[in-house]
Design a protein around this motif. Sequence first.
Motif, PDB file in Angstrom:
ATOM      1  N   ASP A 137     -34.184  40.654  -5.026  1.00 29.28           N
ATOM      2  CA  ASP A 137     -35.392  39.821  -5.080  1.00 29.28           C
ATOM      3  C   ASP A 137     -35.136  38.341  -4.834  1.00 29.28           C
ATOM      4  O   ASP A 137     -36.092  37.579  -4.708  1.00 29.28           O
ATOM      5  CB  ASP A 137     -36.126  40.020  -6.419  1.00 29.28           C
ATOM      6  N   ASP A 138     -33.884  37.937  -4.755  1.00 27.93           N
ATOM      7  CA  ASP A 138     -33.610  36.527  -4.425  1.00 27.93           C
ATOM      8  C   ASP A 138     -33.621  36.409  -2.898  1.00 27.93           C
ATOM      9  O   ASP A 138     -32.773  37.007  -2.221  1.00 27.93           O
ATOM     10  CB  ASP A 138     -32.248  36.111  -4.987  1.00 27.93           C
ATOM     11  N   PRO A 139     -34.601  35.659  -2.318  1.00 26.42           N
ATOM     12  CA  PRO A 139     -34.756  35.689  -0.857  1.00 26.42           C
ATOM     13  C   PRO A 139     -33.530  35.224  -0.080  1.00 26.42           C
ATOM     14  O   PRO A 139     -33.165  35.830   0.935  1.00 26.42           O
ATOM     15  CB  PRO A 139     -35.959  34.771  -0.595  1.00 26.42           C
ATOM     16  N   LEU A 199     -30.413  35.193  -1.148  1.00 30.00           N
ATOM     17  CA  LEU A 199     -29.315  36.134  -1.359  1.00 30.00           C
ATOM     18  C   LEU A 199     -29.525  37.374  -0.487  1.00 30.00           C
ATOM     19  O   LEU A 199     -28.575  37.895   0.116  1.00 30.00           O
ATOM     20  CB  LEU A 199     -29.253  36.525  -2.847  1.00 30.00           C
ATOM     21  N   ASP A 249     -30.247  46.101  -6.901  1.00 31.36           N
ATOM     22  CA  ASP A 249     -30.189  45.111  -7.973  1.00 31.36           C
ATOM     23  C   ASP A 249     -30.802  45.727  -9.236  1.00 31.36           C
ATOM     24  O   ASP A 249     -31.706  46.554  -9.140  1.00 31.36           O
ATOM     25  CB  ASP A 249     -31.000  43.875  -7.539  1.00 31.36           C
ATOM     26  N   VAL A 300     -32.098  43.904 -12.062  1.00 30.25           N
ATOM     27  CA  VAL A 300     -33.276  43.169 -12.552  1.00 30.25           C
ATOM     28  C   VAL A 300     -34.170  42.807 -11.369  1.00 30.25           C
ATOM     29  O   VAL A 300     -33.784  42.034 -10.505  1.00 30.25           O
ATOM     30  CB  VAL A 300     -32.848  41.901 -13.321  1.00 30.25           C
ATOM     31  N   PRO A 319     -38.494  42.146  -9.955  1.00 31.82           N
ATOM     32  CA  PRO A 319     -39.728  41.550 -10.506  1.00 31.82           C
ATOM     33  C   PRO A 319     -40.669  42.553 -11.172  1.00 31.82           C
ATOM     34  O   PRO A 319     -41.206  42.279 -12.227  1.00 31.82           O
ATOM     35  CB  PRO A 319     -40.403  40.923  -9.290  1.00 31.82           C
ATOM     36  N   ALA A 358     -25.358  41.555 -12.744  1.00 30.20           N
ATOM     37  CA  ALA A 358     -24.697  40.338 -13.240  1.00 30.20           C
ATOM     38  C   ALA A 358     -24.096  40.619 -14.615  1.00 30.20           C
ATOM     39  O   ALA A 358     -23.380  39.795 -15.150  1.00 30.20           O
ATOM     40  CB  ALA A 358     -25.702  39.193 -13.315  1.00 30.20           C
ATOM     41  N   LYS A 375     -22.274  40.593  -9.776  1.00 35.31           N
ATOM     42  CA  LYS A 375     -22.729  39.319  -9.214  1.00 35.31           C
ATOM     43  C   LYS A 375     -22.077  38.210 -10.025  1.00 35.31           C
ATOM     44  O   LYS A 375     -21.882  38.402 -11.224  1.00 35.31           O
ATOM     45  CB  LYS A 375     -24.234  39.203  -9.329  1.00 35.31           C
ATOM     46  N   PRO A 376     -21.797  37.053  -9.442  1.00 36.87           N
ATOM     47  CA  PRO A 376     -22.021  36.711  -8.037  1.00 36.87           C
ATOM     48  C   PRO A 376     -21.191  37.582  -7.102  1.00 36.87           C
ATOM     49  O   PRO A 376     -20.101  38.027  -7.452  1.00 36.87           O
ATOM     50  CB  PRO A 376     -21.595  35.246  -7.962  1.00 36.87           C
TER      51      PRO A 376
END
Lengths: 94, 249
Positions: B135-137, B139, B179, B181, B183, B210, B231-232
């Motif tokens: 969800d991190d654009p 990334l 991932d 976690v 949204p 993470a 992660k990272p």
Amino acid sequence: MNPLRAEFDSIIAEYRGSLPARIERLDALLAAGDIGALARELHTLAGSAGTFGLPQLGAAARAAGDLLARDPGGAQRGELERLLGALRHEACKP
Amino acid sequence: MAAEEKRVYMLTSKGNAELTGASTSLSAADLKLLVMVDGEATVEKIAGQTKNQLSAEAVATMLRELAKKGYIADPDGTAAINVGDFFKEADLGLSSLEQKGFFVRIARRPEPRPKAEPGAKPVEKKKPVVLVVEDDPQLAKMLRTYLKMEDFEVRVAATREEINKALREPPRPDLVLLDVVLPDIDGFDVLAKLRSHEAMKSVPVIMATAKATREAVLEGLRRGADGYVTKPYDMPILMSAVKTVLGIA
């Protein structure tokens, strides 16, 4: 320059450029008391910052996220604000 | 008996090796049960699959015996059986995550290609499709660029709706990088849904987390994850995990 290197550099620059908006969002969520969304944002930041060469920012986000997990009621609000301050400081570094 | 019927068993690495090995020491009936466990299943579900040829009680007894021999395990640890293999695997996974940043449970080997007839047209090599759920654009963009550089075809999804859309799009992904976690849905729930879906249950899934905790590894193993990366991201480590799971390392 190698086009691939240029593409990676552009994504890293885009990430760094997104940091002020991310910090604003954290502040807004804290002000609104939306602890669940704040924890999610911190978790995302903790996971991404290190990948983009910002390990200290990632560590600050992780520490704030861990604090929220231990103290979801926000009893340690002062400590949380201190950690968010450190995070802001790391995000603003050139 | 009701509680026994709801008991969940899952295949251990020993059970998996027995199913994929060239020879077996198990009876045909036991092997059939192992196949029915197929990752993870309840006594009730397996009894149903035998089309009432075996009662739930008989299935439960046979599964307990297989568990004692270490071919399957009770992930919740509530049965009076040997679950050491399962927890040992979780500990090994955690140790692997801490030491090298990834833990891969299995490496699926691609099916051997039939030898081409002399003079036959060369078969076009298909790029493996990786579905990145992130969800991190930025990334997600970074992962897409890196995977494309490594000659993968990449799809990206961040929400429940996007995940459903990306999974429905042909061809079926060869791997999901998931991932934890997200949204509007939990990554472990996505994994559970994939594992219960007839067409998707065999798609390898690497969880990206993470949080490298024993609980997270246990949860992933219980729900059928094939690997974990922390992660990272360290891109060479991630690529190594992806290629190992796909059997192309």
